[in-house]
Scaffold this active site. Structure first.
Site, PDB file in Angstrom:
ATOM      1  N   HIS A 123       0.527  -1.421   0.147  1.00 40.14           N
ATOM      2  CA  HIS A 123      -0.303   0.091  -0.391  1.00 40.14           C
ATOM      3  C   HIS A 123       1.028   1.128  -0.370  1.00 40.14           C
ATOM      4  CE1 HIS A 123      -2.899   3.052   1.814  1.00 40.14           C
ATOM      5  NE2 HIS A 123      -3.974   2.408   1.229  1.00 40.14           N
ATOM      6  N   MET A 183      -7.876   8.739  -8.569  1.00 41.09           N
ATOM      7  CA  MET A 183     -10.117   7.695  -8.599  1.00 41.09           C
ATOM      8  C   MET A 183      -9.442   6.932  -8.503  1.00 41.09           C
ATOM      9  SD  MET A 183     -10.320   8.638 -12.264  1.00 41.09           S
ATOM     10  CE  MET A 183     -11.535   7.340 -12.975  1.00 41.09           C
ATOM     11  N   ALA A 184     -10.260   6.160  -7.681  1.00 43.65           N
ATOM     12  CA  ALA A 184     -10.668   4.890  -8.160  1.00 43.65           C
ATOM     13  C   ALA A 184     -11.022   4.331  -9.320  1.00 43.65           C
ATOM     14  CB  ALA A 184     -11.007   3.758  -7.068  1.00 43.65           C
TER      15      ALA A 184
END
Lengths: 357, 357
Positions: A123, A183-184
């Site tokens: 991550h 943005m995802a």
């Protein structure tokens, strides 16, 4: 002044020290902890709370599971003119990604464009943080990342096969702050489903599916099942795969739809591109960006009270507020951080004195 | 064999000769006409009919209006290591874009990554055609373009301020054909709205707005008003702006939301990026791409009769059919091409003999 539900505001410097102290408690050295803390706190400032200090409990779990390391050996694996491959050493993605920002900026100022691929990572916080740094240095930045958890369902399918694979792009402005898109590639961010769950409200059709492929309206079930609809349907599915290609196939990291991993051992891949507009066209890029943003903000609005915005505007407004007034801390999250600090032998700095106002 | 509604199938070579002959009739030299014809016909083969020979009547209008030239002087305007700026000379975008494909491929094999920006251009056909060429040469390709006609409404607004700004990405495969994504950043392509109009059916909510900002269900009104909803809402709006930045702000072309132009004189901008995966990671990229595509196609399908696809699959299936059986030609479009050929003194090659089967 405490908020009715126990929410306080914590000044930036204390917030950052707390995040850093917990990361040191989890085993990072001072420099590694400071780099991760900077990136997490940058997300908290911009209101991208799901990618800030909120991640610390998961980071703890992945380190304790042995899947992620707090002492990664980060190294340049390959280096050829305008492209570089970094091995993240199995640690979190912030340190190799900040290294990528420095390398990409330096190479783009030489070659005009440069790309850095990162594998064996984890991550990396909010994608927008890295491209914003590039834009603040006068460059166009593009960042993508794969995500360990399959959550996006390919169009026509019933199983999740891709992460919420984000795309970020930032570009420098002459008069204002950079254009900043982050943005995802799912229709709805997981954070928004969590907000609906907290509010006890159903989620709209088109965000998630049931295991049978019907619209899932229950936010708790949507979070549990992780069957998210890609952005706008098949186009978002294509974008999520494009992100997987740039982030993981190009770097040689694990492929979300194909590779099974243990908890925390995710071999996440990232991609970073920098372009120097001055080398492409000479001067004038930043002024054009301002002209474009002005024209967009001047769009006749549906609601006269809500002017049309440009990507980044809400995040900068949030950052201005949080720099002036502190970062919101709920009583629940404060308790969670206090327990986490205790577990890893870190000081707890948020218990009132000098905190909140 | 004629189709009940007068549709015939035309073999590829005749179709390409007809398109080329009309382009010569419109004033292009043989080489320029052949390049444009190749790109338009490549779209027709893949079933992207809206970006193939269908464009010829508009090309004629823009040339006759004096806004587009059939004899552009295309030149490299700036050249610095891995980045090149091309001036399209006010002609259509195919010739400068095929030049960009050659330059980007050559530079990416040297530097690892290369970018070409194009300004002073016009409609360039289907974005996917260019990135497919790069992928067939072993490279990852990304192409974006601005579009002359404002059609996408910024989220929260009531006016169109951006074109349907496409994004295409292709990547090479070891065993199969390239991954090939080619998408507009509007929720629905204009071609799909046209299909609904022809079928006399309303369009779904979420495709277009009325001038008052309510859902527009009437396809004819949606085509006339050009108030399209960006892909999935504000994320698609951000993507459309990102495309405008890469295509037009980076090249110094006209900015759709800010610059007013005469008919055909659109100063369209394009962006092309090539990445050499072998220089980034060494070998293995193409095999990983296949592993990923296999895992995606193996997704448990909603409908057992409709397996999950990967971007490019429908286009390649269409191409296989059209290569074997010819490109469909309706009686209406044949009549339109016959009139166009007559107006510009080009031979009409589609009137039956040797055509259709």
């Amino acid at each position: 002044m405490p908020h009715p539900d126990g929410e306080r505001r914590v000044p930036l410097d204390i917030w950052r020290r707390q995040v850093g102290a917990i990361l040191v408690g989890l085993g990072h050295d001072d420099e590694g902890a400071a780099t991760i803390a900077d990136v997490l706190v940058a997300a908290d400032l911009m209101g991208i709370d799901s990618h800030g200090a909120n991640m610390l409990p998961l980071y703890e779990r992945w380190i304790r599971a042995g899947g992620a390391t707090a002492r990664p050996e980060i190294r340049v694996e390959r280096d050829h003119k305008a492209v570089v491959l970094i091995d993240g050493g199995g640690g979190f993605g912030q340190a190799p990604s900040m290294m990528a920002v420095r390398i990409a900026a330096e190479r783009a100022r030489d070659f005009g464009v440069a790309a850095v691929a990162i594998r064996n990572s984890n991550h990396y916080g909010a994608a927008g943080v890295y491209v914003r740094r590039l834009a603040e240095a006068g460059l166009i930045g593009i960042s993508t990342s794969s995500v360990w958890r399959p959550a996006i369902v390919p169009t026509g399918g019933l199983e999740p096969k891709l992460g919420t694979n984000p795309i970020a792009l930032a570009a420098p402005s002459a008069r204002g702050r950079p254009f900043l898109l982050d943005m995802a590639t799912s229709t709805a961010a997981i954070g928004k489903i969590r907000l609906a769950e907290q509010a006890g409200e159903p989620i709209p059709e088109g965000w998630a599916l049931t295991p049978e492929g019907r619209p899932q309206r229950d936010p708790a079930a949507a979070l549990r099942e992780a069957l998210l609809v890609p952005l706008g349907g098949y186009k978002g599915y294509g974008l999520a795969v494009a992100v997987e290609i740039l982030s993981s196939a190009l770097s040689g990291a694990a492929l979300t739809p194909a590779d099974v991993r243990g908890e925390g051992a995710y071999d996440v891949g990232h991609f970073l591109l920098a372009l120097d507009p001055a080398l492409v066209r000479g001067g004038g890029f930043e002024d054009d960006l301002d002209r474009m943003a002005d024209a967009l903000r001047a769009t006749r609005p549906l609601d006269p009270e809500s002017p049309v915005l440009v990507a980044g505007d809400p995040q900068y407004a949030c950052e201005d507020d949080r720099l002036a007034n502190g970062i919101p801390l709920t009583a629940g999250f404060a308790a969670l951080l206090q327990e986490l600090a205790a577990r890893c032998g870190a000081p707890f700095l948020l218990d009132g004195e000098g905190v909140g106002h």
